[in-house]
Scaffold this motif. Sequence first.
Motif, mmCIF file in Angstrom:
data_model
loop_
_atom_site.group_PDB
_atom_site.id
_atom_site.type_symbol
_atom_site.label_atom_id
_atom_site.label_comp_id
_atom_site.label_asym_id
_atom_site.label_seq_id
_atom_site.Cartn_x
_atom_site.Cartn_y
_atom_site.Cartn_z
ATOM 1 N N THR A 42 0.846 -1.185 0.000
ATOM 2 C CA THR A 42 0.000 0.000 0.000
ATOM 3 C C THR A 42 0.884 1.238 0.000
ATOM 4 O O THR A 42 1.785 1.362 0.824
ATOM 5 C CB THR A 42 -0.934 0.008 1.217
ATOM 6 O OG1 THR A 42 -1.703 -1.192 1.211
ATOM 7 C CG2 THR A 42 -1.867 1.204 1.197
ATOM 8 N N ARG A 43 0.599 2.132 -0.942
ATOM 9 C CA ARG A 43 1.310 3.411 -1.040
ATOM 10 C C ARG A 43 0.259 4.505 -1.111
ATOM 11 O O ARG A 43 -0.359 4.695 -2.159
ATOM 12 C CB ARG A 43 2.187 3.450 -2.291
ATOM 13 C CG ARG A 43 3.311 2.454 -2.269
ATOM 14 C CD ARG A 43 4.159 2.582 -3.546
ATOM 15 N NE ARG A 43 5.127 1.516 -3.577
ATOM 16 C CZ ARG A 43 5.077 0.479 -4.402
ATOM 17 N NH1 ARG A 43 4.120 0.378 -5.279
ATOM 18 N NH2 ARG A 43 6.002 -0.458 -4.350
ATOM 19 N N GLY A 44 0.048 5.194 0.002
ATOM 20 C CA GLY A 44 -1.006 6.207 0.031
ATOM 21 C C GLY A 44 -2.352 5.554 -0.193
ATOM 22 O O GLY A 44 -2.732 4.639 0.530
ATOM 23 N N ASN A 45 -3.075 5.996 -1.223
ATOM 24 C CA ASN A 45 -4.387 5.432 -1.545
ATOM 25 C C ASN A 45 -4.307 4.280 -2.542
ATOM 26 O O ASN A 45 -5.331 3.715 -2.914
ATOM 27 C CB ASN A 45 -5.308 6.513 -2.117
ATOM 28 C CG ASN A 45 -5.670 7.546 -1.086
ATOM 29 O OD1 ASN A 45 -5.729 7.249 0.106
ATOM 30 N ND2 ASN A 45 -5.904 8.773 -1.526
#
Length: 67
Positions: A42-45
Amino acid sequence: MGDVEAVTKDADGNATELLIEVEDSDPDRYVTIPIDGLTVTTRGNDTDLSSEMTMEDIGSLPDAQIQ
């Protein structure tokens, strides 16, 4: 690998496979890959799934039966 087009679930509603459109296939080609062994990042959204499968591995999978 490609874009996820659908998720296959078992009778209990647990995800078991991903239907993916193989990247850069012309005409479009679809295969299924098992959920087991995928890594979630997961990277941000954004959520990415990765596999240790190579493009050669994916290319050797049989075409998915799309209903």
